[in-house]
Enzyme design. Structure first.
Site, PDB file in Angstrom:
ATOM      1  N   SER A  25      16.049 -13.984   4.947  1.00 30.45           N
ATOM      2  CA  SER A  25      17.222 -13.089   4.969  1.00 30.45           C
ATOM      3  C   SER A  25      16.843 -11.687   5.456  1.00 30.45           C
ATOM      4  O   SER A  25      17.644 -11.023   6.120  1.00 30.45           O
ATOM      5  CB  SER A  25      17.885 -13.028   3.589  1.00 30.45           C
ATOM      6  OG  SER A  25      17.171 -12.217   2.702  1.00 30.45           O
ATOM      7  N   LEU A 105      -3.172 -11.153   3.456  1.00 30.45           N
ATOM      8  CA  LEU A 105      -3.882 -11.103   4.734  1.00 30.45           C
ATOM      9  C   LEU A 105      -5.303 -10.571   4.534  1.00 30.45           C
ATOM     10  O   LEU A 105      -5.530  -9.684   3.718  1.00 30.45           O
ATOM     11  CB  LEU A 105      -3.117 -10.204   5.711  1.00 30.45           C
ATOM     12  CG  LEU A 105      -1.698 -10.681   6.036  1.00 30.45           C
ATOM     13  CD1 LEU A 105      -0.959  -9.645   6.850  1.00 30.45           C
ATOM     14  CD2 LEU A 105      -1.740 -12.022   6.773  1.00 30.45           C
ATOM     15  N   HIS A 121       8.538  -5.396  -0.329  1.00 33.15           N
ATOM     16  CA  HIS A 121       8.206  -5.960  -1.641  1.00 33.15           C
ATOM     17  C   HIS A 121       9.334  -5.624  -2.625  1.00 33.15           C
ATOM     18  O   HIS A 121       9.825  -4.493  -2.641  1.00 33.15           O
ATOM     19  CB  HIS A 121       6.878  -5.371  -2.136  1.00 33.15           C
ATOM     20  CG  HIS A 121       6.446  -5.960  -3.435  1.00 33.15           C
ATOM     21  ND1 HIS A 121       5.875  -7.220  -3.527  1.00 33.15           N
ATOM     22  CD2 HIS A 121       6.525  -5.485  -4.701  1.00 33.15           C
ATOM     23  CE1 HIS A 121       5.620  -7.482  -4.797  1.00 33.15           C
ATOM     24  NE2 HIS A 121       6.010  -6.448  -5.531  1.00 33.15           N
TER      25      HIS A 121
HETATM   26  C1  GAR Z   1      12.131 -10.836  -0.498  1.00 33.78           C
HETATM   27  O1  GAR Z   1      12.710 -10.507  -1.742  1.00 33.78           O
HETATM   28  C2  GAR Z   1      10.824 -10.074  -0.332  1.00 33.78           C
HETATM   29  O2  GAR Z   1      10.869  -8.779  -0.824  1.00 33.78           O
HETATM   30  C3  GAR Z   1       9.873 -10.941  -1.110  1.00 33.78           C
HETATM   31  O3  GAR Z   1      10.238 -12.256  -0.786  1.00 33.78           O
HETATM   32  C4  GAR Z   1      11.642 -12.287  -0.502  1.00 33.78           C
HETATM   33  C5  GAR Z   1      11.838 -12.939   0.835  1.00 33.78           C
HETATM   34  O4  GAR Z   1      13.196 -13.144   1.060  1.00 33.78           O
HETATM   35  N1  GAR Z   1       8.516 -10.670  -0.780  1.00 33.78           N
HETATM   36  C6  GAR Z   1       7.541 -10.642  -1.675  1.00 33.78           C
HETATM   37  O5  GAR Z   1       7.702 -10.885  -2.854  1.00 33.78           O
HETATM   38  C7  GAR Z   1       6.181 -10.276  -1.106  1.00 33.78           C
HETATM   39  N2  GAR Z   1       5.262  -9.984  -2.149  1.00 33.78           N
HETATM   40  P1  GAR Z   1      13.730 -13.459   2.525  1.00 33.78           P
HETATM   41  O6  GAR Z   1      12.881 -14.644   3.041  1.00 33.78           O
HETATM   42  O7  GAR Z   1      15.144 -13.850   2.313  1.00 33.78           O
HETATM   43  O8  GAR Z   1      13.564 -12.249   3.359  1.00 33.78           O
END
Ligand code: GAR
Length: 220
Positions: A25, A105, A121
């Site tokens: 998203s 990474l 994040h």
């Molecule tokens: C988002 O909430 C992002 O902030 C989180 O994963 C989700 C991905 O959603 N990332 C982390 O937690 C990284 N540590 P999306 O695939 O719908 O963008």
């Protein structure tokens, strides 16, 4: 405008690669922001996923964006990352946006793209790095959480902070309800941060990302 001139302009656009592992998203929100001019002078040149079945891949294809799956499963990290770096280099990517890319990474990867990787994040870093940030926030009992866009360095969720948005917790929040409210803020914060970084209109003062002219504005 002549065809030649148009190509010249296209060439000047900064190329973004968005790295995803799942839903995508944030990638879709970035694509929308690029399309409606909130990230001037940018194009999303590649959506790369580390899982062939990442749902975000088809969302990128539907938007006419090139996708590439570099499957992580069963591969040594070094070899996997080398393949990703090669794909980014081949396409002359200017900026890499991690958007739900659930891999830490290596220093070698970060070094290869020094200062050109951003991550989003779902917490107000440095609070609650790592997995399950929304659950961590609820269990800790904080009254406010939010999201952070930051430069990626060798540390886990520890690089210089570019943008943050605050979200108030509710007493009956679950990780899912909190995540949903944070996500809408993520979508705006990421576009804003990418636009700032591509504009080059900031300075790095130690860990602080300072918008040029910000000091003048806050003096008023
Ligand atoms: C988002 O909430 C992002 O902030 C989180 O994963 C989700 C991905 O959603 N990332 C982390 O937690 C990284 N540590 P999306 O695939 O719908 O963008």
């Amino acid at each position: 405008m002549s065809h030649e001139r148009k190509n010249e302009l296209n060439h000047e656009r900064k190329k973004l690669a968005v790295l995803i592992s799942g839903r995508g998203s944030n990638m879709v929100a970035l694509a929308a922001a690029v399309a409606d001019g909130r990230v001037p002078g940018a194009e999303i040149a590649l959506v790369l996923s580390d899982r062939a079945d990442a749902p975000g891949r088809s969302l990128a294809s539907e938007r006419g964006i090139e996708t590439l799956a570099v499957e992580r499963l069963g591969r040594a990290r070094e070899e996997h990352e080398r393949e990703i770096v090669a794909a980014l280099t081949e396409r002359e990517i200017d900026l890499v946006c991690l958007a739900g890319f659930m891999r830490l990474l290596s220093p070698a990867f970060v070094g290869a793209l020094s200062g050109r990787i951003l991550n989003i994040h779902p917490s107000l870093l440095p609070a609650f790095p790592g997995l399950d940030a929304q659950r961590q926030a609820i269990e800790h009992g904080v009254k406010f959480s939010g999201c952070t866009v930051h430069f990626v360095d060798e540390t886990l969720d520890g690089g210089a902070i570019i943008a943050q948005r605050v979200v108030a917790l509710k007493d009956d929040d679950t990780p899912a309800t909190l995540a949903a409210r944070i996500l809408t803020q993520e979508h705006e914060a990421y576009a804003e941060a990418v636009a700032l970084v591509l504009s080059g209109d900031y300075e790095l003062a130690g860990r602080r990302v300072v918008r040029r002219g910000a000091a003048l504005r806050s003096d008023v």
